[in-house]
Design an enzyme around this catalytic site. Structure first.
Site, short mmCIF file in Angstrom:
data_model
loop_
_atom_site.label_atom_id
_atom_site.label_comp_id
_atom_site.label_asym_id
_atom_site.label_seq_id
_atom_site.Cartn_x
_atom_site.Cartn_y
_atom_site.Cartn_z
N CYS A 165 0.85 -1.18 0.00
CA CYS A 165 0.00 0.00 0.00
C CYS A 165 0.89 1.24 0.00
O CYS A 165 1.73 1.41 0.88
CB CYS A 165 -0.91 0.00 1.24
SG CYS A 165 -1.93 1.47 1.38
N GLN A 288 -2.73 10.32 15.92
CA GLN A 288 -2.92 10.74 14.52
C GLN A 288 -2.05 9.91 13.58
O GLN A 288 -0.89 9.63 13.87
CB GLN A 288 -2.57 12.22 14.37
CG GLN A 288 -3.52 13.16 15.10
CD GLN A 288 -4.78 13.46 14.29
OE1 GLN A 288 -5.05 12.83 13.27
NE2 GLN A 288 -5.57 14.41 14.76
N TYR A 317 -13.07 17.44 24.08
CA TYR A 317 -12.78 16.25 23.26
C TYR A 317 -11.25 16.01 23.23
O TYR A 317 -10.67 15.79 22.16
CB TYR A 317 -13.30 16.42 21.83
CG TYR A 317 -14.75 16.81 21.71
CD1 TYR A 317 -15.76 15.84 21.75
CD2 TYR A 317 -15.13 18.14 21.55
CE1 TYR A 317 -17.10 16.20 21.63
CE2 TYR A 317 -16.47 18.50 21.43
CZ TYR A 317 -17.45 17.53 21.47
OH TYR A 317 -18.77 17.90 21.35
N ASP A 386 -11.75 19.63 19.28
CA ASP A 386 -11.30 18.64 18.29
C ASP A 386 -12.28 17.47 18.33
O ASP A 386 -11.96 16.37 18.80
CB ASP A 386 -9.87 18.18 18.61
CG ASP A 386 -9.30 17.29 17.51
OD1 ASP A 386 -9.96 17.12 16.47
OD2 ASP A 386 -8.19 16.75 17.71
N CYS A 413 -12.07 17.40 11.18
CA CYS A 413 -11.77 16.50 10.08
C CYS A 413 -12.90 16.46 9.07
O CYS A 413 -12.89 15.63 8.16
CB CYS A 413 -11.47 15.09 10.61
SG CYS A 413 -12.86 14.34 11.50
#
Length: 465
Positions: A165, A288, A317, A386, A413
């Site tokens: 990948c 992350q 969060y 977040d 996001c």
């Protein structure tokens, strides 16, 4: 009143001018004023399309011919790209990806949030947008008698067998290759979602970008693994930097990992660093997936907060406390709030590991805990958000509006939920100042954004200086 019918029907062949990209990377255009989504089409292209879906307000189709091609169209580097659902934008140049992602953020803020005057900065991209993912989780399956490990095909649970990948760290690819070889050699069964039988469900790899430490995780549907000793030997021999092999046992009919872990080799965690902070990463830890871009993301959040060392910050969060600890290096005090108890445990351990004493972590609902902090005499100068992809709970936004911090730094996001939440805040006394997109996920349709909002009166005062 007669309902207006769509201008097209199933299997019609039409020409579409593509003007933008949808949230999943599909081309979006109009034909006879009707919205059409076209997988694989790019902005600026004119395409001949066969419709496979027609709804009241839109249709979806597949490209038959590209009549006018975008200058940003490129040949995908991955041999599995056409079938795999992991990437959506390899057919678009990286320069083109950054441009459309910036436009997506801008469009969301203006069209969904109905916000004007918010500066959307150019996207912070990568010098080398390949082999960046420090975490891999690929499903295993058996198809036509062969073991398959890789990504799901787009919109299905059919596993595409992948050897290499191009967005994964090479250590993760090696783990996948070794586990596949082990399963084939010793006839280890793959989990069948239909019957609930089989041994191996998923293969996970975690690679420390800064430390080089590697963890292999085998997610199984049973406790005992046939030929587990041979698997450990093969992984130790072939995977450089391997520090941990963990079995995660999930007997439930779900696609996610369970909380039950069993160390087969080495340690239960690996270490990695972000900036000058160090973190222990377990199989279930949130960390992350793009370490290089995470440092840019967090540096942007710190820059937007513009801390002098005197401020009190609340991080809603907060998860495992990664951004909280970044902020704590520049703030007087940081309070992290998170409803997930194991994440708070990790946050406290991360604070201790980094000798940070001015960060306090609270397990609870931010909508409840923020007003409680205010009653106890804690008045935040800055609130950092977040949230998950769905955005903030309305109760959390209302609590923030009630507390009235001078600044809100929002890390998102999802441009759509970001725009929706920014709209609520601008209706409740805040000015949306600027947004900085950060490309955390090259070759995919996803984009991360850091937005700065300020109290209207504070912003106007600073404008007058």
């Amino acid at each position: 009143m007669t309902k207006q019918q769509p201008p097209f029907k199933l299997n019609d062949i039409i020409e579409v001018n593509i003007t933008g990209l949808g949230s999943s990377g599909e081309g979006v255009g109009k034909a006879d004023g009707f919205t059409v989504f076209v997988h694989g089409a790019l902005p600026g292209e004119k395409v001949s399309v066969k419709l496979f879906q027609v709804k009241k307000s839109y249709a979806s189709g597949r490209i038959l011919n590209i009549l006018e091609e975008s200058p940003q169209r490129v040949k995908p580097q991955c041999a599995f790209y056409e079938k795999c659902g992991g990437c959506q934008l390899q057919h678009l140049s990286y320069e083109g990806q950054l441009a459309v992602k910036r436009q997506q953020v801008k469009d969301a803020i203006e069209r969904i949030g109905h916000i004007t005057g918010c500066e959307v900065l150019p996207v912070l991209g990568m010098d080398n947008p390949w082999h960046y993912r420090n975490k891999m989780q690929f499903p295993a399956a058996k198809t036509e008698g062969k073991i398959q490990i890789g990504c799901y095909a787009a919109l299905t649970h059919n596993v595409i067998n992948i050897d290499d990948c191009l967005i994964q760290k090479q250590a993760n690819n090696k783990i996948m290759q070794v586990v596949r070889h082990w399963m084939q050699q010793f006839n280890i069964s793959a989990y069948d979602e239909t019957t609930g039988k089989g041994v191996v469900r998923h293969v996970m790899g975690r690679a420390g970008a800064k430390t080089g430490e590697v963890m292999a995780v085998i997610v199984t549907a049973c406790y005992d693994i046939p030929h587990a000793g041979e698997l450990v030997t093969m992984l130790k021999t072939e995977v450089d930097g391997l520090k941990s092999i963990v079995q995660n046992i999930n007997k439930k009919r779900t696609n996610i990992m369970d909380a039950k872990n069993r160390v087969l080799y080495g340690k239960s965690t690996i270490k990695d660093r972000l900036g000058n902070l160090k973190f222990n990463i377990s199989p279930l830890s949130f960390f992350q997936v793009n370490s290089a871009q995470t440092e840019k993301l967090y540096a942007t959040a710190l820059d937007f907060a513009a801390l002098s060392g005197k401020e009190t910050v609340i991080d809603c969060y907060c998860g495992t406390g990664t951004i909280s600890l970044y902020l704590a290096q520049k703030a007087r005090k940081v309070y992290g709030i998170e409803i997930v108890e194991p994440a708070i445990k990790d946050a406290n351990e991360n604070a201790k590991a980094n000798n940070i004493a001015n960060a306090e972590f609270i397990c609870g609902d931010a909508a409840v805990e923020m007003p409680a902090l205010l009653k106890s005499g804690v008045k935040p100068d800055t609130v950092l958000l977040d949230p998950p992809r769905a955005g903030c709970d309305k109760k959390v936004l209302a609590a923030i509006a009630g507390v009235k911090p001078e600044k809100i730094v929002y890390v998102s996001c999802n441009p759509a939920s970001l725009a929706r939440d920014m709209a609520f805040l601008t209706e409740n006394g805040y000015k949306a100042v600027k947004a900085q997109p950060v490309d955390m996920f090259p070759m995919t349709s996803h984009i991360e954004t850091v937005a700065l909002l300020m109290l209207d009166n504070v912003y106007k005062y600073l404008e007058c200086l």
